[in-house]
Design a protein around this motif. Sequence first.
Motif, PDB file in Angstrom:
ATOM      1  N   UNK A 162       5.168   7.078  -0.546  1.00  0.00           N
ATOM      2  CA  UNK A 162       6.058   6.087  -1.151  1.00  0.00           C
ATOM      3  C   UNK A 162       5.328   4.786  -1.422  1.00  0.00           C
ATOM      4  N   UNK A 163       5.849   4.068  -2.382  1.00  0.00           N
ATOM      5  CA  UNK A 163       5.334   2.752  -2.758  1.00  0.00           C
ATOM      6  C   UNK A 163       6.553   1.861  -2.920  1.00  0.00           C
ATOM      7  N   UNK A 164       6.640   0.815  -2.104  1.00  0.00           N
ATOM      8  CA  UNK A 164       7.810  -0.056  -2.205  1.00  0.00           C
ATOM      9  C   UNK A 164       7.675  -0.959  -3.420  1.00  0.00           C
ATOM     10  N   UNK A 165       8.724  -1.005  -4.215  1.00  0.00           N
ATOM     11  CA  UNK A 165       8.753  -1.868  -5.403  1.00  0.00           C
ATOM     12  C   UNK A 165      10.181  -2.340  -5.530  1.00  0.00           C
ATOM     13  N   UNK A 166      10.399  -3.615  -5.312  1.00  0.00           N
ATOM     14  CA  UNK A 166      11.759  -4.118  -5.176  1.00  0.00           C
ATOM     15  C   UNK A 166      12.526  -4.036  -6.486  1.00  0.00           C
ATOM     16  N   UNK A 167      13.788  -3.663  -6.373  1.00  0.00           N
ATOM     17  CA  UNK A 167      14.646  -3.529  -7.543  1.00  0.00           C
ATOM     18  C   UNK A 167      15.824  -2.645  -7.206  1.00  0.00           C
ATOM     19  N   UNK A 168      16.742  -2.542  -8.132  1.00  0.00           N
ATOM     20  CA  UNK A 168      17.960  -1.778  -7.880  1.00  0.00           C
ATOM     21  C   UNK A 168      17.734  -0.275  -8.006  1.00  0.00           C
ATOM     22  N   UNK A 184       9.808   3.612   3.031  1.00  0.00           N
ATOM     23  CA  UNK A 184       9.135   4.854   3.403  1.00  0.00           C
ATOM     24  C   UNK A 184       9.908   5.627   4.467  1.00  0.00           C
ATOM     25  N   UNK A 185      10.393   4.927   5.505  1.00  0.00           N
ATOM     26  CA  UNK A 185      11.101   5.604   6.599  1.00  0.00           C
ATOM     27  C   UNK A 185      12.358   6.309   6.090  1.00  0.00           C
ATOM     28  N   UNK A 245      -2.212  11.396  -7.189  1.00  0.00           N
ATOM     29  CA  UNK A 245      -3.350  11.046  -6.327  1.00  0.00           C
ATOM     30  C   UNK A 245      -3.182  11.624  -4.925  1.00  0.00           C
ATOM     31  N   UNK A 246      -1.977  11.534  -4.358  1.00  0.00           N
ATOM     32  CA  UNK A 246      -1.745  12.056  -3.006  1.00  0.00           C
ATOM     33  C   UNK A 246      -1.841  13.581  -3.006  1.00  0.00           C
ATOM     34  N   UNK A 247      -1.370  14.212  -4.077  1.00  0.00           N
ATOM     35  CA  UNK A 247      -1.462  15.675  -4.187  1.00  0.00           C
ATOM     36  C   UNK A 247      -2.922  16.127  -4.189  1.00  0.00           C
ATOM     37  N   UNK A 248      -3.802  15.347  -4.843  1.00  0.00           N
ATOM     38  CA  UNK A 248      -5.205  15.749  -4.968  1.00  0.00           C
ATOM     39  C   UNK A 248      -6.068  15.296  -3.800  1.00  0.00           C
ATOM     40  N   UNK A 249      -5.782  14.097  -3.246  1.00  0.00           N
ATOM     41  CA  UNK A 249      -6.710  13.514  -2.263  1.00  0.00           C
ATOM     42  C   UNK A 249      -6.053  13.084  -0.949  1.00  0.00           C
ATOM     43  N   UNK A 250      -4.730  13.240  -0.819  1.00  0.00           N
ATOM     44  CA  UNK A 250      -3.979  12.803   0.375  1.00  0.00           C
ATOM     45  C   UNK A 250      -3.944  11.286   0.545  1.00  0.00           C
ATOM     46  N   UNK A 251      -4.402  10.554  -0.455  1.00  0.00           N
ATOM     47  CA  UNK A 251      -4.363   9.086  -0.395  1.00  0.00           C
ATOM     48  C   UNK A 251      -4.275   8.555  -1.825  1.00  0.00           C
ATOM     49  N   UNK A 252      -4.215   7.222  -1.942  1.00  0.00           N
ATOM     50  CA  UNK A 252      -4.130   6.634  -3.282  1.00  0.00           C
ATOM     51  C   UNK A 252      -5.031   5.416  -3.392  1.00  0.00           C
ATOM     52  N   UNK A 253      -5.823   5.386  -4.447  1.00  0.00           N
ATOM     53  CA  UNK A 253      -6.605   4.194  -4.742  1.00  0.00           C
ATOM     54  C   UNK A 253      -5.702   3.206  -5.461  1.00  0.00           C
ATOM     55  N   UNK A 254      -5.656   1.984  -4.953  1.00  0.00           N
ATOM     56  CA  UNK A 254      -4.790   0.966  -5.542  1.00  0.00           C
ATOM     57  C   UNK A 254      -5.421   0.389  -6.800  1.00  0.00           C
ATOM     58  N   UNK A 305       0.841  -1.188   0.000  1.00  0.00           N
ATOM     59  CA  UNK A 305       0.000   0.000   0.000  1.00  0.00           C
ATOM     60  C   UNK A 305       0.885   1.251   0.000  1.00  0.00           C
ATOM     61  N   UNK A 306       0.317   2.335  -0.490  1.00  0.00           N
ATOM     62  CA  UNK A 306       1.049   3.596  -0.532  1.00  0.00           C
ATOM     63  C   UNK A 306       1.037   4.220   0.860  1.00  0.00           C
ATOM     64  N   UNK A 307       2.214   4.484   1.404  1.00  0.00           N
ATOM     65  CA  UNK A 307       2.323   5.091   2.733  1.00  0.00           C
ATOM     66  C   UNK A 307       2.475   6.600   2.579  1.00  0.00           C
ATOM     67  N   UNK A 308       1.758   7.342   3.407  1.00  0.00           N
ATOM     68  CA  UNK A 308       1.787   8.812   3.334  1.00  0.00           C
ATOM     69  C   UNK A 308       2.077   9.376   4.722  1.00  0.00           C
TER      70      UNK A 308
END
Length: 530
Positions: free
Chosen positions: A85-91, A265-266, A457-466, A71-74
């Motif tokens: 932030x949205x965690x997505x594993x990779x380099x 996120x931290x 999405x966070x800029x407009x609504x402070x949250x994100x629909x997945x 989930x997107x953490x705000x």
Amino acid sequence: MAAAMVAVTGAAGAAVLCGRGVWGRSRLRFGLTAYRRFSSGSAYPNIPLSSPLPGVPKPVFATVDGQEKFETKVTTLENGLRVASQNKFGQFCTVGILINSGSRHEAKYVGGIAHFLEKLAFSSTARFGSKDEILLTLEKHGGICDCQTSRDTTMYAVSADTKGLDTVVGLLADVVLQPRLSDEEIDMTRMAVQFELEDLNMRPDPEPLLTEMIHEAAYRENTVGLHRFCPAENIPKIDQKVLHSYLRNYYTPDRMVLAGVGIEHEQLVECARKYLLGIEPVWSSGQNKDVDKSIAQYTGGIIKIERDMSDVSLGPTPIPELTHIMIGLESCSFLEEDFIPFAVLNMMMGGGGSFSAGGPGKGMFTRLYLNVLNRHHWMYNATSYHHSYEDTGLLCIHASADPRQVREMVEIITREFILMGGAVGEVELERAKTQLMSMLMMNLESRPVIFEDVGRQVLATNSRKLPHELCALIRNVKSDDIKRVATKMLRGKPAVAALGDLTDLPTYEHIQAALASKDGRLPRMYRLFR
């Protein structure tokens, strides 16, 4: 019989061992002998692959508990800045700052500031002497940078190795809050803007210019109807003082989101506190904010540009002379529930150029292909677009044809608008919904696209629909929803943009009458002399 089979097998085996046969010597190395050694050389020769091996620890598999793991953490900092932030594993990761600032906020300023800021992005700052220094710093982490402005958002973004996150966030903070905006850089930007305006008017593809015109017609002199590109007469008027005056009001922490994809996120919050908390911008943040909070006022209307398009693309295979028409109606904002039905409707209309090769996902079964391009060979283009903002939206159809057939082309498009409010077939609706979900999921395979989605999405609504939430909303769209939103849309005044030879263009009143009629036909014209 058995003896004969043994003889044949023995002969075949001899041929293999001698290296003879169809494959020659290669059979000696990769033939039956080698195969048998690897298949029977295991410590567990008689255990099928469907059974667990004895003596091996039992594997522990991840369990699905119904909770979205990514989930997107705000987090909102003390100064109002949001960190998402949205965690997505990779380099690699994509990190950037999105700002609630664009051409729609320039009503009290010289038009074209957002266009200038886009070109000035990633130039010299308080810490970096030039653009080259910034690029060299990013290259140490395999990074690239970009800045894009739209009518309501400005986005500074960097993709780089995750190990360079601290450097990247520090660089972004410097680029956004501490730009030098020297006279030399502003002069170079004036030249770049001038060149882009000339290119806009000369390019064979008129879509960017028509999009600018349809917004200007739909929202006359307000918000999203203001020029996204700097008008030529304003180029000399924009200087450091004008830019600082604008930045002081709109580049404030409460209007910003620091978004990141591919990082913890931290860690991102820690970098935000280090570089974006308590930092004094170069234009000194004053308390007197003069922010334009105007709500878009849809006016409708027509914008026409008469132009000779016969020489727009010369060469061995020149593009024929075309007249381009774009007709639009007000839809809804992306914050409303009707946004999803409008997105499905736009996908159902689809369309494209008459030279599309087709194939899966190209929209060859959309209405504008089946009803327009397939039936009227003389039409070169028929494409549906949906522009949506936080307080309004615009659904439009762009069509191109020979100047002598403009009237007929306009009538075909108005008829398609009227048909939107009619019956919707179950098959075409399901196809449009499936295509929309497919496009959504395929776009979100890309890290930069996820970054932009999170940030906006966070800029407009402070949250994100997945994505799975959006897919559920798309699946729930019924044919009655499409009919309802289309009928409501057709009650409004049209916006029209026309470019090219407009001799046979119907009047705005006739286009409005056609969209208010039952069949979409233009009023008859009677002439005494032909």
